[in-house]
Design a protein around this motif. Structure first.
Motif, short mmCIF file in Angstrom:
data_model
loop_
_atom_site.label_atom_id
_atom_site.label_comp_id
_atom_site.label_asym_id
_atom_site.label_seq_id
_atom_site.Cartn_x
_atom_site.Cartn_y
_atom_site.Cartn_z
N VAL A 180 0.85 -1.18 0.00
CA VAL A 180 0.00 0.00 0.00
C VAL A 180 0.89 1.23 0.00
CG1 VAL A 180 -1.67 1.34 1.35
CG2 VAL A 180 -1.91 -1.15 1.17
N PHE A 181 0.49 2.21 -0.83
CA PHE A 181 1.20 3.48 -0.90
C PHE A 181 0.21 4.60 -0.64
CE2 PHE A 181 3.23 0.55 -3.84
CZ PHE A 181 4.53 0.54 -3.35
N PHE A 182 0.68 5.60 0.09
CA PHE A 182 -0.11 6.81 0.32
C PHE A 182 0.60 7.99 -0.31
CE2 PHE A 182 -1.27 4.35 4.16
CZ PHE A 182 -2.64 4.32 3.98
N GLY A 183 -0.17 8.85 -0.94
CA GLY A 183 0.32 10.15 -1.37
C GLY A 183 -0.27 11.17 -0.42
N GLU A 184 0.60 11.94 0.22
CA GLU A 184 0.14 12.88 1.23
C GLU A 184 0.45 14.32 0.84
OE1 GLU A 184 0.67 10.10 5.19
OE2 GLU A 184 2.37 11.33 4.56
N ARG A 185 -0.45 15.18 1.24
CA ARG A 185 -0.25 16.63 1.13
C ARG A 185 -0.55 17.21 2.51
NH1 ARG A 185 -2.80 17.59 -4.76
NH2 ARG A 185 -0.83 17.40 -5.90
N GLN A 186 0.38 17.98 3.01
CA GLN A 186 0.25 18.61 4.32
C GLN A 186 -0.13 17.60 5.39
OE1 GLN A 186 -2.54 21.74 3.39
NE2 GLN A 186 -0.92 23.06 2.58
N SER A 221 -1.81 14.82 5.19
CA SER A 221 -3.05 14.05 5.02
C SER A 221 -2.98 13.21 3.75
CB SER A 221 -4.25 15.00 4.91
OG SER A 221 -4.45 15.67 6.12
N ALA A 222 -3.46 11.97 3.86
CA ALA A 222 -3.47 11.09 2.69
C ALA A 222 -4.54 11.57 1.71
CB ALA A 222 -3.75 9.65 3.12
N VAL A 223 -4.11 11.82 0.48
CA VAL A 223 -5.04 12.27 -0.56
C VAL A 223 -5.07 11.30 -1.75
CG1 VAL A 223 -4.82 14.69 0.12
CG2 VAL A 223 -3.36 13.79 -1.70
N VAL A 224 -4.11 10.37 -1.78
CA VAL A 224 -4.05 9.35 -2.83
C VAL A 224 -3.71 8.03 -2.15
CG1 VAL A 224 -2.96 8.62 -4.99
CG2 VAL A 224 -3.16 11.04 -4.47
N PHE A 225 -4.31 6.97 -2.64
CA PHE A 225 -4.13 5.63 -2.07
C PHE A 225 -3.97 4.65 -3.22
CE2 PHE A 225 -6.36 1.64 -1.04
CZ PHE A 225 -5.71 1.26 0.12
N ALA A 226 -3.01 3.74 -3.12
CA ALA A 226 -2.86 2.70 -4.12
C ALA A 226 -2.45 1.40 -3.44
CB ALA A 226 -1.80 3.09 -5.16
N LEU A 227 -3.16 0.33 -3.74
CA LEU A 227 -2.80 -1.01 -3.30
C LEU A 227 -2.32 -1.77 -4.52
CD1 LEU A 227 -4.40 -3.28 -0.78
CD2 LEU A 227 -4.03 -4.19 -3.07
N LYS A 251 -7.42 16.14 -10.55
CA LYS A 251 -6.98 17.14 -11.55
C LYS A 251 -5.94 18.09 -11.00
CE LYS A 251 -11.17 16.70 -14.21
NZ LYS A 251 -12.21 17.32 -14.96
N THR A 252 -5.20 17.64 -9.96
CA THR A 252 -4.10 18.44 -9.42
C THR A 252 -2.76 17.78 -9.68
OG1 THR A 252 -4.07 17.38 -7.24
CG2 THR A 252 -5.58 19.25 -7.53
N GLY A 253 -2.78 16.61 -10.33
CA GLY A 253 -1.56 15.87 -10.60
C GLY A 253 -1.24 14.81 -9.57
N ALA A 254 -2.04 14.72 -8.51
CA ALA A 254 -1.76 13.75 -7.45
C ALA A 254 -1.84 12.32 -7.97
CB ALA A 254 -2.73 13.95 -6.29
N GLY A 255 -2.89 12.00 -8.73
CA GLY A 255 -3.01 10.65 -9.28
C GLY A 255 -1.89 10.33 -10.24
#
Length: 154
Positions: free
Chosen positions: A53-59, A61-67, A94-98
């Motif tokens: 599992v991977f988290f993408g965080e901003r400030q 907080s997790a905003v992206v999740f991938a298993l 639409k912010t580039g996070a994905g």
């Protein structure tokens, strides 16, 4: 495109966050989610773990999740990294996070000798399909029928 995304591997202390992200994703798709922290421990952190599992965080907080897990097609000598559960918080779409998370997964896949990154999308989720196509994914036709046999447990 924002570039302040910090991507990290999940750790055992993230079990509640993993459950929360899975629940949000299932709610989005009207799927049933049977909470099972023991399954997460077994499949992500246990000695026979098969998923990551991977988290993408901003400030913070997790905003992206991938298993993800490794997928093999030995008949063609190919290894792939499968992204099974993928979710971008609605406020961060639409912010580039994905895209950043997928680029991270591509680097992991390449470093492990994978030939491809694969994922699926619900047939009714046209927005996700278009997002994946915009990231360079191509539609992948599956041939034949797929089957499941539920195993009896003791």
């Amino acid at each position: 495109m924002l570039t302040d995304l910090h991507i990290r591997n999940a750790v055992p202390a993230d079990i509640e966050l993993i459950e929360e992200m899975i629940a949000v994703l299932c709610a989005f798709h009207n799927d049933t989610y049977q909470r099972n922290p023991n399954a997460i421990i077994r499949d992500v952190f246990g000695p026979q773990a098969g998923a990551r599992v991977f988290f993408g965080e901003r400030q913070g907080s997790a905003v992206v999740f991938a298993l993800c897990w490794n997928e093999f097609s030995l008949h063609i000598g190919q290894r792939r990294l499968r992204v099974h559960l993928f979710y971008v918080d609605e406020a961060h779409r639409k912010t580039g996070a994905g895209r950043q998370m997928m680029q991270h997964n591509e680097k992991i896949a390449a470093s492990e000798g994978a030939a491809a990154l694969v994922l699926g999308a619900d047939l009714q989720n046209e927005a996700a399909q278009q997002a994946y196509l915009s990231m360079g994914f191509k539609r992948r036709e599956y041939g034949g029928a797929h089957f499941i046999k539920v195993l009896e447990t003791e």
